[in-house]
Motif scaffolding. Structure first.
Motif, PDB file in Angstrom:
ATOM      1  N   PHE A 143       0.805  -1.206   0.000  1.00 10.73           N
ATOM      2  CA  PHE A 143       0.000   0.000   0.000  1.00 10.73           C
ATOM      3  C   PHE A 143       0.843   1.263   0.000  1.00 10.73           C
ATOM      4  CE2 PHE A 143      -3.014  -2.914   2.379  1.00 10.73           C
ATOM      5  CZ  PHE A 143      -3.646  -3.285   1.203  1.00 10.73           C
ATOM      6  N   LYS A 144       2.154   1.101  -0.095  1.00 15.12           N
ATOM      7  CA  LYS A 144       3.042   2.264  -0.101  1.00 15.12           C
ATOM      8  C   LYS A 144       2.858   3.036  -1.404  1.00 15.12           C
ATOM      9  CE  LYS A 144       7.858   3.420   0.903  1.00 15.12           C
ATOM     10  NZ  LYS A 144       9.208   2.871   1.154  1.00 15.12           N
ATOM     11  N   SER A 180      -3.679   4.144  -6.161  1.00 10.39           N
ATOM     12  CA  SER A 180      -4.300   2.944  -5.632  1.00 10.39           C
ATOM     13  C   SER A 180      -5.656   2.760  -6.283  1.00 10.39           C
ATOM     14  CB  SER A 180      -4.440   3.047  -4.110  1.00 10.39           C
ATOM     15  OG  SER A 180      -5.131   1.929  -3.608  1.00 10.39           O
ATOM     16  N   SER A 196      -3.376  10.129   0.230  1.00  5.29           N
ATOM     17  CA  SER A 196      -2.686   9.657   1.433  1.00  5.29           C
ATOM     18  C   SER A 196      -3.674   9.061   2.429  1.00  5.29           C
ATOM     19  CB  SER A 196      -1.918  10.805   2.080  1.00  5.29           C
ATOM     20  OG  SER A 196      -2.811  11.851   2.458  1.00  5.29           O
ATOM     21  N   ARG A 222      -4.521   5.504   1.392  1.00  2.45           N
ATOM     22  CA  ARG A 222      -3.477   4.540   1.763  1.00  2.45           C
ATOM     23  C   ARG A 222      -3.541   4.222   3.253  1.00  2.45           C
ATOM     24  NH1 ARG A 222      -0.782   7.674  -2.175  1.00  2.45           N
ATOM     25  NH2 ARG A 222       0.013   9.119  -0.599  1.00  2.45           N
ATOM     26  N   GLU A 280      -6.417   1.876   3.802  1.00  2.00           N
ATOM     27  CA  GLU A 280      -6.107   0.531   3.319  1.00  2.00           C
ATOM     28  C   GLU A 280      -5.285  -0.242   4.344  1.00  2.00           C
ATOM     29  OE1 GLU A 280      -4.192   1.336  -0.346  1.00  2.00           O
ATOM     30  OE2 GLU A 280      -6.039   1.312  -1.528  1.00  2.00           O
TER      31      GLU A 280
END
Length: 262
Positions: free
Chosen positions: A144-145, A158, A228, A231, A234
């Protein structure tokens, strides 16, 4: 003290016996690992540097050949660590490789403690399972970076599939598995002889609530979040799903007598 095939850690191992000759295997193994590690680390270096490294490996073989097995075993593991470190330094993406190895180790640990060799107490088993879940975190964080940090040349967004899969999993867990386990624990509590209804209505009710919570509200908040924030959501829901698995596996059955109101 003995350790595996080594009968005495305070004496040379003497693991290989040919006739009347006893050969210490650990110093030879230590030297072989040291040579391989040097070959990987010194790739592309001048010949003089390579000869020096191989000479140091030979000197250690001579100095430690008659040493206690415990000392040589320690030094062998040190060389294994150096070898693995050198291999990781040569990889294009060492963080990804390390996260995959951690994930595989966590899966192996879970299989062993849950199916192959269960631990003596539920507390220890829960702890081991929690450790196996935590070992999945590095891979999740890498997955997920931000793509721009992993591969700056090709930034990607994403697509939200991982978040959706976790939402679907949590919906099924909280609307099918848990309610059915509750009904199964005390079925008579879910029947009313005066106004008979199938206990499946409790499961359907839970399904509607879970679907509204995870598949509607969670998805709305996710798509309204910044990149951000997405992420972060997630990673958070992935960890939450792992905790939910551990909670259900160890505390999701055996409720005893329950009330339908509960």
């Amino acid at each position: 003290m003995p350790f595996g095939p080594i009968t005495d850690l305070g004496a040379p191992d003497g693991l290989l016996v040919i006739g009347s000759v006893s050969i210490n295997v650990l110093p030879l193994l230590m030297t072989a690992i040291n040579v391989v590690s040097a070959a990987i680390y010194m790739k592309g270096f001048p010949l003089q540097g390579k000869v020096q490294m191989y000479g140091i490996a030979a000197i250690f073989l001579i100095l430690l050949y008659g040493s206690p097995a415990g000392l040589v075993f320690y030094w062998t593991l040190n060389n294994v660590f150096s070898l693995v470190k050198n291999i990781f330094y040569k990889l294009k993406n060492p963080k990804r490789a390390l996260s995959i190895l951690a994930s595989l180790a966590g899966i192996a640990l879970a299989v062993v403690v849950l199916f192959v060799h269960p631990l003596s107490t539920a507390g220890l088993q829960a702890f081991a399972t929690a450790c196996s879940v935590l070992l999945q975190v590095p891979l999740a964080l890498y997955r997920f970076k931000p793509a721009s940090k992993r591969q700056r040349a090709v930034p990607q967004k994403s697509d939200g599939r991982a978040f959706l899969y976790c939402c679907i999993f949590l919906t099924l867990l909280t609307s099918l598995l848990i309610p059915s386990a509750v009904v199964n624990a005390s079925p008579l509590e879910f029947f009313d002889v005066n106004a008979f209804e199938s206990p499946l209505w409790y499961v359907l009710n839970a399904l509607l609530i879970a679907a509204g919570t995870f598949l509607i509200w969670f998805e709305i908040f996710y798509h309204l979040a910044s990149p951000s924030g997405k992420r972060t959501l997630e990673v958070a829901i992935f960890i939450f799903a792992g905790i939910a698995v551990v909670d259900y596996m160890f505390f999701g059955t055996g409720y005893g007598n329950l009330s339908s109101l509960l």
